[in-house]
Design a protein around this motif. Structure first.
Motif, PDB file in Angstrom:
ATOM      1  N   ALA A  13       0.795  -0.667   0.083  1.00 45.59           N
ATOM      2  CA  ALA A  13       0.052  -0.176  -0.089  1.00 45.59           C
ATOM      3  C   ALA A  13       1.015   1.046  -0.569  1.00 45.59           C
ATOM      4  CB  ALA A  13      -0.961  -0.051   1.300  1.00 45.59           C
ATOM      5  N   ALA A  14       1.896   1.423   0.932  1.00 43.52           N
ATOM      6  CA  ALA A  14       2.558   2.400   0.512  1.00 43.52           C
ATOM      7  C   ALA A  14       3.749   3.013  -0.400  1.00 43.52           C
ATOM      8  CB  ALA A  14       3.955   2.506   1.995  1.00 43.52           C
ATOM      9  N   LYS A  15       3.615   2.170  -1.223  1.00 42.59           N
ATOM     10  CA  LYS A  15       4.250   2.344  -2.532  1.00 42.59           C
ATOM     11  C   LYS A  15       3.765   1.859  -3.583  1.00 42.59           C
ATOM     12  CE  LYS A  15       6.435  -1.773  -2.930  1.00 42.59           C
ATOM     13  NZ  LYS A  15       7.798  -3.192  -2.702  1.00 42.59           N
ATOM     14  N   TRP A  16       2.253   2.125  -3.640  1.00 37.07           N
ATOM     15  CA  TRP A  16       1.318   2.062  -4.744  1.00 37.07           C
ATOM     16  C   TRP A  16       1.452   3.302  -5.575  1.00 37.07           C
ATOM     17  CZ3 TRP A  16      -0.394  -2.816  -5.920  1.00 37.07           C
ATOM     18  CH2 TRP A  16      -1.162  -3.222  -6.804  1.00 37.07           C
ATOM     19  N   ASP A  17       1.200   3.773  -5.370  1.00 43.71           N
ATOM     20  CA  ASP A  17       1.014   5.395  -5.873  1.00 43.71           C
ATOM     21  C   ASP A  17       2.323   5.324  -6.689  1.00 43.71           C
ATOM     22  OD1 ASP A  17      -1.826   4.916  -5.152  1.00 43.71           O
ATOM     23  OD2 ASP A  17      -1.995   6.930  -4.285  1.00 43.71           O
ATOM     24  N   SER A  18       3.345   5.331  -6.151  1.00 42.86           N
ATOM     25  CA  SER A  18       4.883   5.613  -7.226  1.00 42.86           C
ATOM     26  C   SER A  18       4.941   5.306  -8.510  1.00 42.86           C
ATOM     27  CB  SER A  18       5.769   5.327  -5.648  1.00 42.86           C
ATOM     28  OG  SER A  18       5.629   3.731  -5.911  1.00 42.86           O
ATOM     29  N   ASN A  19       4.055   4.199  -8.709  1.00 40.98           N
ATOM     30  CA  ASN A  19       4.179   3.543  -9.935  1.00 40.98           C
ATOM     31  C   ASN A  19       3.109   4.204 -11.518  1.00 40.98           C
ATOM     32  OD1 ASN A  19       3.766   2.115 -12.422  1.00 40.98           O
ATOM     33  ND2 ASN A  19       3.538   0.108 -11.011  1.00 40.98           N
ATOM     34  N   PRO A  20       4.091   4.767 -12.088  1.00 39.04           N
ATOM     35  CA  PRO A  20       2.990   5.982 -13.220  1.00 39.04           C
ATOM     36  C   PRO A  20       1.562   5.246 -13.811  1.00 39.04           C
ATOM     37  CG  PRO A  20       5.607   5.865 -13.055  1.00 39.04           C
ATOM     38  CD  PRO A  20       5.366   4.848 -11.976  1.00 39.04           C
ATOM     39  N   GLY A  21       2.423   3.970 -13.767  1.00 34.00           N
ATOM     40  CA  GLY A  21       1.700   2.741 -15.645  1.00 34.00           C
ATOM     41  C   GLY A  21      -0.246   3.083 -14.240  1.00 34.00           C
ATOM     42  N   GLY A  51      -8.491  -0.168  -3.848  1.00 35.73           N
ATOM     43  CA  GLY A  51      -7.180   0.079  -3.259  1.00 35.73           C
ATOM     44  C   GLY A  51      -6.978   1.526  -2.494  1.00 35.73           C
ATOM     45  N   THR A  52      -5.850   2.105  -3.477  1.00 33.82           N
ATOM     46  CA  THR A  52      -5.563   3.405  -2.391  1.00 33.82           C
ATOM     47  C   THR A  52      -6.790   4.156  -2.897  1.00 33.82           C
ATOM     48  OG1 THR A  52      -3.522   3.775  -3.326  1.00 33.82           O
ATOM     49  CG2 THR A  52      -3.072   2.491  -2.260  1.00 33.82           C
ATOM     50  N   GLY A  53      -7.485   4.346  -3.383  1.00 34.96           N
ATOM     51  CA  GLY A  53      -8.298   5.299  -3.825  1.00 34.96           C
ATOM     52  C   GLY A  53      -7.805   6.075  -5.262  1.00 34.96           C
ATOM     53  N   LEU A  54      -7.356   5.426  -5.665  1.00 37.32           N
ATOM     54  CA  LEU A  54      -6.514   6.260  -7.482  1.00 37.32           C
ATOM     55  C   LEU A  54      -7.966   6.376  -8.059  1.00 37.32           C
ATOM     56  CD1 LEU A  54      -3.442   4.624  -7.937  1.00 37.32           C
ATOM     57  CD2 LEU A  54      -3.354   6.787  -7.440  1.00 37.32           C
ATOM     58  N   LEU A  55      -9.306   5.749  -8.779  1.00 37.39           N
ATOM     59  CA  LEU A  55      -9.857   6.118  -9.326  1.00 37.39           C
ATOM     60  C   LEU A  55     -11.189   6.115  -8.416  1.00 37.39           C
ATOM     61  CD1 LEU A  55     -11.607   5.261 -11.829  1.00 37.39           C
ATOM     62  CD2 LEU A  55     -11.839   3.179 -10.859  1.00 37.39           C
ATOM     63  N   THR A  56     -11.330   6.308  -6.765  1.00 39.30           N
ATOM     64  CA  THR A  56     -12.091   6.981  -6.971  1.00 39.30           C
ATOM     65  C   THR A  56     -12.177   8.216  -6.404  1.00 39.30           C
ATOM     66  OG1 THR A  56     -11.329   4.914  -4.702  1.00 39.30           O
ATOM     67  CG2 THR A  56     -12.938   6.653  -4.229  1.00 39.30           C
ATOM     68  N   LEU A  57     -10.784   8.809  -6.769  1.00 38.77           N
ATOM     69  CA  LEU A  57     -10.395  10.211  -5.885  1.00 38.77           C
ATOM     70  C   LEU A  57     -10.870  10.910  -7.712  1.00 38.77           C
ATOM     71  CD1 LEU A  57      -7.692  10.729  -3.933  1.00 38.77           C
ATOM     72  CD2 LEU A  57     -10.023  10.189  -3.502  1.00 38.77           C
ATOM     73  N   LYS A  58     -10.137   9.918  -8.802  1.00 34.03           N
ATOM     74  CA  LYS A  58     -10.432  10.896  -9.366  1.00 34.03           C
ATOM     75  C   LYS A  58     -12.277  10.621 -10.437  1.00 34.03           C
ATOM     76  CE  LYS A  58      -6.956  11.478 -11.651  1.00 34.03           C
ATOM     77  NZ  LYS A  58      -6.558  13.399 -12.055  1.00 34.03           N
ATOM     78  N   LEU A  59     -13.228  10.455  -9.333  1.00 38.27           N
ATOM     79  CA  LEU A  59     -14.721  10.390  -9.295  1.00 38.27           C
ATOM     80  C   LEU A  59     -15.275  11.191  -8.422  1.00 38.27           C
ATOM     81  CD1 LEU A  59     -15.115   6.763 -10.731  1.00 38.27           C
ATOM     82  CD2 LEU A  59     -14.962   8.895 -12.548  1.00 38.27           C
ATOM     83  N   GLN A  60     -14.628  12.034  -7.678  1.00 38.54           N
ATOM     84  CA  GLN A  60     -15.232  11.876  -6.748  1.00 38.54           C
ATOM     85  C   GLN A  60     -16.120  13.436  -6.846  1.00 38.54           C
ATOM     86  OE1 GLN A  60     -12.500  15.484  -4.709  1.00 38.54           O
ATOM     87  NE2 GLN A  60     -14.680  14.542  -3.399  1.00 38.54           N
ATOM     88  N   THR A  61     -15.523  13.861  -6.984  1.00 40.42           N
ATOM     89  CA  THR A  61     -16.022  16.024  -7.605  1.00 40.42           C
ATOM     90  C   THR A  61     -17.187  15.295  -8.084  1.00 40.42           C
ATOM     91  OG1 THR A  61     -15.010  15.731  -9.496  1.00 40.42           O
ATOM     92  CG2 THR A  61     -13.663  16.666  -7.687  1.00 40.42           C
ATOM     93  N   LEU A  62     -17.593  13.689  -9.249  1.00 36.70           N
ATOM     94  CA  LEU A  62     -18.806  13.921 -10.024  1.00 36.70           C
ATOM     95  C   LEU A  62     -19.540  13.189 -10.169  1.00 36.70           C
ATOM     96  CD1 LEU A  62     -16.337  13.159 -13.179  1.00 36.70           C
ATOM     97  CD2 LEU A  62     -16.685  14.835 -12.280  1.00 36.70           C
ATOM     98  N   VAL A  63     -19.596  13.490  -8.384  1.00 38.65           N
ATOM     99  CA  VAL A  63     -20.769  12.423  -8.171  1.00 38.65           C
ATOM    100  C   VAL A  63     -21.264  12.637  -6.069  1.00 38.65           C
ATOM    101  CG1 VAL A  63     -20.662   9.948  -8.838  1.00 38.65           C
ATOM    102  CG2 VAL A  63     -19.103  10.675  -7.039  1.00 38.65           C
ATOM    103  N   LYS A  64     -21.985  12.214  -6.299  1.00 37.11           N
ATOM    104  CA  LYS A  64     -22.909  13.209  -4.707  1.00 37.11           C
ATOM    105  C   LYS A  64     -21.890  12.164  -3.415  1.00 37.11           C
ATOM    106  CE  LYS A  64     -26.519  12.620  -1.257  1.00 37.11           C
ATOM    107  NZ  LYS A  64     -27.920  12.635  -0.922  1.00 37.11           N
TER     108      LYS A  64
END
Length: 215
Positions: A13-21, A51-64
């Motif tokens: 989890a700690a290093k998950w977002d460090s992968n640009p892919g 996971g760490t919310g990479l997709l979650t946070l991309k959508l959070q401004t678009l939904v309730k």
């Protein structure tokens, strides 16, 4: 292919977002979801296998609101840190280990998921879980690998499917009670494969609607 050992996502989890892919994948899948689904500010959404919310946070401004559910407490902890750091008031986390019979809770207008399905042995069971979590007319929108030869994962721990053929997958959705099932290619992922160099792996996005009156 039935691996006995589950992948330890907590330790990653700690290093998950460090992968640009992975970041690019989340961006591309989010963009595909926006193209395929009309997102509105009255939607309550669930990110299954967040996971760490990479997709979650991309959508959070678009939904309730959007709830991230995962079976890794480490991944959820990383997402919770982001929620607190950014003072987000419409993003929630929830632990549920589907493979151990634990179910997500709530009722949603939209379920999204990215690169989770190949880690779950029983695909139809996941579709039924999603059906039960959706309100009538709600939609599911998920991304995963097209069928491949197993080269995508160098470590196959916890990998139950080498991608999926789209048509049988769409039929399973019909069997689970969904309609208006459609697919598109969301993106491709480039990966170094031993002895083969760089290979491109297509990632599909399938969208379906919870059928009314289905028992």
């Amino acid at each position: 292919m039935k691996p006995e050992i589950r992948k330890d996502f907590d330790s990653e989890a700690a290093k998950w977002d460090s992968n640009p892919g992975r970041v690019k994948l989340a961006n591309d899948v989010a963009a595909a979801i926006v193209r395929e689904v009309k997102l509105t500010k009255d939607m309550e959404a669930l990110d299954f296998g967040c996971g760490t919310g990479l997709l979650t946070l991309k959508l959070q401004t678009l939904v309730k609101s959007i709830t991230g559910v995962d079976s890794s407490r480490g991944m959820l902890g990383a997402l919770q840190d982001k929620i607190e750091l950014q003072a987000l008031e419409n993003v929630y986390t929830r632990f549920a280990d589907f493979e151990k019979g634990e179910h997500a809770e709530g009722s949603y207008d939209l379920i999204v998921s990215s690169m989770t399905l190949h880690h779950v042995p029983d695909t139809l069971a996941v579709f039924k879980e999603w059906f039960n979590l959706l309100r009538t007319g709600g939609q599911v929108c998920f991304a995963d690998l097209d069928a491949e030869d197993g080269s995508f994962h160098s470590d196959k721990t916890g990998v139950f499917h080498f991608g999926f053929d789209r048509e049988p997958l769409k039929q399973l959705l019909h069997d689970a009670g969904f309609c208006d099932v459609r697919d598109t290619t969301a993106t491709t992922m480039s990966r170094e494969v031993a002895g083969q160099g760089i290979r491109e792996f297509p990632v599909f996005l399938i969208t379906a609607t919870r059928r009314a009156g289905w028992l």
